[in-house]
Design a protein around this motif. Structure first.
Motif, PDB file in Angstrom:
ATOM      1  N   TYR A   7       0.793  -1.224   0.000  1.00 20.82           N
ATOM      2  CA  TYR A   7       0.000   0.000   0.000  1.00 20.82           C
ATOM      3  C   TYR A   7       0.829   1.279   0.000  1.00 20.82           C
ATOM      4  O   TYR A   7       0.357   2.336  -0.426  1.00 20.82           O
ATOM      5  N   GLY A   8       2.061   1.217   0.519  1.00 24.49           N
ATOM      6  CA  GLY A   8       2.838   2.437   0.700  1.00 24.49           C
ATOM      7  C   GLY A   8       2.451   3.107   2.014  1.00 24.49           C
ATOM      8  O   GLY A   8       1.353   2.869   2.536  1.00 24.49           O
ATOM      9  N   PRO A   9       3.324   3.975   2.573  1.00 23.72           N
ATOM     10  CA  PRO A   9       3.043   4.604   3.871  1.00 23.72           C
ATOM     11  C   PRO A   9       1.746   5.413   3.898  1.00 23.72           C
ATOM     12  O   PRO A   9       0.932   5.272   4.817  1.00 23.72           O
ATOM     13  N   ALA A  10       1.556   6.292   2.911  1.00 27.54           N
ATOM     14  CA  ALA A  10       0.384   7.178   2.925  1.00 27.54           C
ATOM     15  C   ALA A  10      -0.911   6.381   2.780  1.00 27.54           C
ATOM     16  O   ALA A  10      -1.860   6.550   3.559  1.00 27.54           O
ATOM     17  N   GLU A  11      -0.970   5.500   1.794  1.00 25.33           N
ATOM     18  CA  GLU A  11      -2.168   4.695   1.586  1.00 25.33           C
ATOM     19  C   GLU A  11      -2.350   3.715   2.750  1.00 25.33           C
ATOM     20  O   GLU A  11      -3.495   3.403   3.126  1.00 25.33           O
ATOM     21  N   GLY A  12      -1.253   3.256   3.332  1.00 22.61           N
ATOM     22  CA  GLY A  12      -1.349   2.363   4.485  1.00 22.61           C
ATOM     23  C   GLY A  12      -2.057   3.014   5.651  1.00 22.61           C
ATOM     24  O   GLY A  12      -2.895   2.394   6.322  1.00 22.61           O
ATOM     25  N   VAL A  13      -1.751   4.292   5.900  1.00 23.99           N
ATOM     26  CA  VAL A  13      -2.431   5.034   6.969  1.00 23.99           C
ATOM     27  C   VAL A  13      -3.915   5.157   6.659  1.00 23.99           C
ATOM     28  O   VAL A  13      -4.779   4.989   7.536  1.00 23.99           O
ATOM     29  N   ARG A  14      -4.242   5.463   5.390  1.00 25.19           N
ATOM     30  CA  ARG A  14      -5.657   5.588   5.010  1.00 25.19           C
ATOM     31  C   ARG A  14      -6.381   4.248   5.151  1.00 25.19           C
ATOM     32  O   ARG A  14      -7.557   4.211   5.528  1.00 25.19           O
ATOM     33  N   GLN A  15      -5.686   3.156   4.857  1.00 29.92           N
ATOM     34  CA  GLN A  15      -6.288   1.835   4.998  1.00 29.92           C
ATOM     35  C   GLN A  15      -6.662   1.526   6.444  1.00 29.92           C
ATOM     36  O   GLN A  15      -7.621   0.812   6.710  1.00 29.92           O
ATOM     37  N   VAL A  16      -5.915   2.102   7.371  1.00 35.95           N
ATOM     38  CA  VAL A  16      -6.167   1.852   8.792  1.00 35.95           C
ATOM     39  C   VAL A  16      -7.218   2.798   9.349  1.00 35.95           C
ATOM     40  O   VAL A  16      -8.053   2.402  10.177  1.00 35.95           O
ATOM     41  N   THR A  17      -7.221   4.056   8.887  1.00 35.34           N
ATOM     42  CA  THR A  17      -8.055   5.087   9.511  1.00 35.34           C
ATOM     43  C   THR A  17      -9.335   5.402   8.755  1.00 35.34           C
ATOM     44  O   THR A  17     -10.171   6.158   9.259  1.00 35.34           O
ATOM     45  N   PRO A  56     -12.998   5.722   7.492  1.00 34.57           N
ATOM     46  CA  PRO A  56     -14.279   5.407   8.144  1.00 34.57           C
ATOM     47  C   PRO A  56     -14.927   4.144   7.598  1.00 34.57           C
ATOM     48  O   PRO A  56     -15.601   3.415   8.338  1.00 34.57           O
ATOM     49  N   SER A  57     -14.742   3.866   6.308  1.00 41.09           N
ATOM     50  CA  SER A  57     -15.353   2.678   5.706  1.00 41.09           C
ATOM     51  C   SER A  57     -14.766   1.376   6.236  1.00 41.09           C
ATOM     52  O   SER A  57     -15.355   0.302   6.057  1.00 41.09           O
ATOM     53  N   LYS A  58     -13.614   1.487   6.904  1.00 40.73           N
ATOM     54  CA  LYS A  58     -12.938   0.296   7.432  1.00 40.73           C
ATOM     55  C   LYS A  58     -13.228   0.070   8.916  1.00 40.73           C
ATOM     56  O   LYS A  58     -12.707  -0.895   9.496  1.00 40.73           O
ATOM     57  N   ARG A  59     -14.023   0.943   9.526  1.00 36.42           N
ATOM     58  CA  ARG A  59     -14.213   0.850  10.979  1.00 36.42           C
ATOM     59  C   ARG A  59     -14.836  -0.480  11.396  1.00 36.42           C
ATOM     60  O   ARG A  59     -14.453  -1.073  12.405  1.00 36.42           O
ATOM     61  N   ARG A  60     -15.814  -0.928  10.641  1.00 39.67           N
ATOM     62  CA  ARG A  60     -16.470  -2.190  11.004  1.00 39.67           C
ATOM     63  C   ARG A  60     -15.481  -3.352  10.940  1.00 39.67           C
ATOM     64  O   ARG A  60     -15.425  -4.184  11.849  1.00 39.67           O
ATOM     65  N   LEU A  61     -14.692  -3.376   9.852  1.00 40.49           N
ATOM     66  CA  LEU A  61     -13.689  -4.424   9.729  1.00 40.49           C
ATOM     67  C   LEU A  61     -12.636  -4.314  10.828  1.00 40.49           C
ATOM     68  O   LEU A  61     -12.195  -5.327  11.382  1.00 40.49           O
ATOM     69  N   ASN A  62     -12.249  -3.077  11.142  1.00 37.37           N
ATOM     70  CA  ASN A  62     -11.246  -2.889  12.198  1.00 37.37           C
ATOM     71  C   ASN A  62     -11.750  -3.419  13.535  1.00 37.37           C
ATOM     72  O   ASN A  62     -10.982  -4.001  14.312  1.00 37.37           O
ATOM     73  N   LEU A  63     -13.037  -3.208  13.814  1.00 38.95           N
ATOM     74  CA  LEU A  63     -13.615  -3.731  15.058  1.00 38.95           C
ATOM     75  C   LEU A  63     -13.580  -5.250  15.069  1.00 38.95           C
ATOM     76  O   LEU A  63     -13.234  -5.865  16.091  1.00 38.95           O
ATOM     77  N   ARG A 102      -3.661  -6.915   5.025  1.00 40.96           N
ATOM     78  CA  ARG A 102      -4.295  -5.982   5.958  1.00 40.96           C
ATOM     79  C   ARG A 102      -4.858  -6.713   7.175  1.00 40.96           C
ATOM     80  O   ARG A 102      -4.753  -6.233   8.309  1.00 40.96           O
ATOM     81  N   THR A 103      -5.439  -7.875   6.941  1.00 42.96           N
ATOM     82  CA  THR A 103      -5.988  -8.657   8.047  1.00 42.96           C
ATOM     83  C   THR A 103      -4.905  -9.009   9.066  1.00 42.96           C
ATOM     84  O   THR A 103      -5.068  -8.779  10.271  1.00 42.96           O
ATOM     85  N   LEU A 104      -3.790  -9.549   8.586  1.00 43.55           N
ATOM     86  CA  LEU A 104      -2.709  -9.948   9.489  1.00 43.55           C
ATOM     87  C   LEU A 104      -2.106  -8.738  10.201  1.00 43.55           C
ATOM     88  O   LEU A 104      -1.773  -8.805  11.386  1.00 43.55           O
ATOM     89  N   THR A 105      -1.977  -7.624   9.479  1.00 39.99           N
ATOM     90  CA  THR A 105      -1.407  -6.420  10.091  1.00 39.99           C
ATOM     91  C   THR A 105      -2.320  -5.872  11.185  1.00 39.99           C
ATOM     92  O   THR A 105      -1.866  -5.535  12.290  1.00 39.99           O
ATOM     93  N   MET A 106      -3.616  -5.801  10.907  1.00 38.22           N
ATOM     94  CA  MET A 106      -4.556  -5.249  11.876  1.00 38.22           C
ATOM     95  C   MET A 106      -4.690  -6.160  13.102  1.00 38.22           C
ATOM     96  O   MET A 106      -4.733  -5.678  14.242  1.00 38.22           O
ATOM     97  N   VAL A 107      -4.764  -7.463  12.882  1.00 41.32           N
ATOM     98  CA  VAL A 107      -4.933  -8.386  14.008  1.00 41.32           C
ATOM     99  C   VAL A 107      -3.700  -8.361  14.910  1.00 41.32           C
ATOM    100  O   VAL A 107      -3.806  -8.237  16.139  1.00 41.32           O
TER     101      VAL A 107
END
Length: 303
Positions: free
Chosen positions: A58-68, A70-77, A189-194
């Motif tokens: 993803y790269g640093p900038a897109e990586g931050v967006r992937q984590v933060t 709003p559309s990813k909040r449900r998955l992040n939870l 992304r799954t492995l990184t977030m978990v």
């Protein structure tokens, strides 16, 4: 036999060995390490292992967006909840393997399929038949046989066996949560977030319980992270090549690997009753796993 199925079985076999090996590692340390500290070191090393691949994709900038985003909040939870279950699985599993034979701990942990089916029936409204109930009962009865009775324990069952059963429940819960997120997120992304969520959640607990470790013990526990990541990668590759039902039998080869590792490293010879109980666990869990939907199909169900 199709070539892809042979490759998938090879990947699944390697994954089963790696996870049996990972849960053996805490048993090699020179002293008792608090289970939360073991879990932190495992997830911290796992996070450091997968982070370069996440940033490379993803790269640093897109990586931050992937984590933060709003559309990813449900998955992040979902990932955070799964991380909590994973932490419990590692912590309880660590206590179990350091107090009872490795093969016994792994056999009891294999009852996770029973808890996964029960939780899926409650939260995913999956149908449970009388045959499922009977298979689950056989599986749990096998766990009881493997667990005890322990003449050296103050009660009927040892704390190590109880911890292995708690590990199975946490593991089963993790499987149900995985069904929500599996098809909606990338493996990186799954492995990184978990792994990242688990590290953050464990920081407070480990700050109170942290104890200094010899370099040898520290390296052993840190190696759990890369071993787990590679094991998860093997499982992902396997399920990309073959249907879940065809790979279910391979999962239980992990019991054989655990028994062999226990025999080679710790001179642990399984009792005949433990072998019989393990067969019951595998038989019941094998039926449940083949009867129910693959993870990919169930993942589309919303809570």
């Amino acid at each position: 036999m199709p070539r892809d199925l042979i490759k998938a079985m090879g990947w699944a076999t390697l994954g089963a060995f790696l996870f049996a090996f990972m849960f053996m590692l805490p048993k090699l340390t020179s002293g008792a390490v608090p289970p939360p500290q073991v879990a932190f070191l495992r997830y911290f090393a796992g996070f450091l292992t997968v982070l370069p691949f996440f940033l490379g994709a993803y790269g640093p900038a897109e990586g931050v967006r992937q984590v933060t985003a709003p559309s990813k909040r449900r998955l992040n939870l979902m990932h955070a909840l799964r991380a909590c279950c994973g932490v419990g699985s590692v912590a309880f599993g660590t206590y179990a393997v350091t107090h009872i034979p490795l093969a016994n701990a792994q056999a009891i942990a294999m009852t996770n399929g029973v808890f996964a089916v029960a939780l899926a029936a409650v939260f995913l409204r999956e149908r449970v038949t009388t045959s499922d109930f009977a298979a689950g009962s056989v599986c749990l009865a096998g766990a009881v046989i493997v667990a005890g009775p322990d003449p050296g324990a103050p009660g009927w069952i040892s704390l190590g066996a109880a911890a292995a059963l708690a590990q199975a429940f946490a593991w089963g819960s993790e499987v149900v949560l995985l069904r929500f997120a599996a098809v909606n997120d990338t493996p990186r992304r799954t492995l990184t977030m978990v792994n990242g969520s688990a590290c953050l959640g464990l920081l407070v607990a480990t700050s109170w319980l942290w104890q200094r470790l010899p370099p040898h013990d520290l390296l052993i526990l840190l190696s759990m992270g890369p071993v787990a990541i590679v094991g998860q990668y093997c499982n992902i590759r396997a399920f990309q090549m073959a249907e879940t039902a065809k790979l279910v039998p391979i999962k239980y080869i992990g019991l054989v690997f655990a028994a062999l590792l226990g025999l080679v490293f710790f001179d642990e010879v399984p009792r005949p009753a433990a072998v019989a109980g393990a067969v019951m666990i595998c038989s019941g869990a094998f039926y449940l796993a083949r009867r129910h939907k693959p993870v990919q199909a169930a993942a589309k169900v919303r809570p």
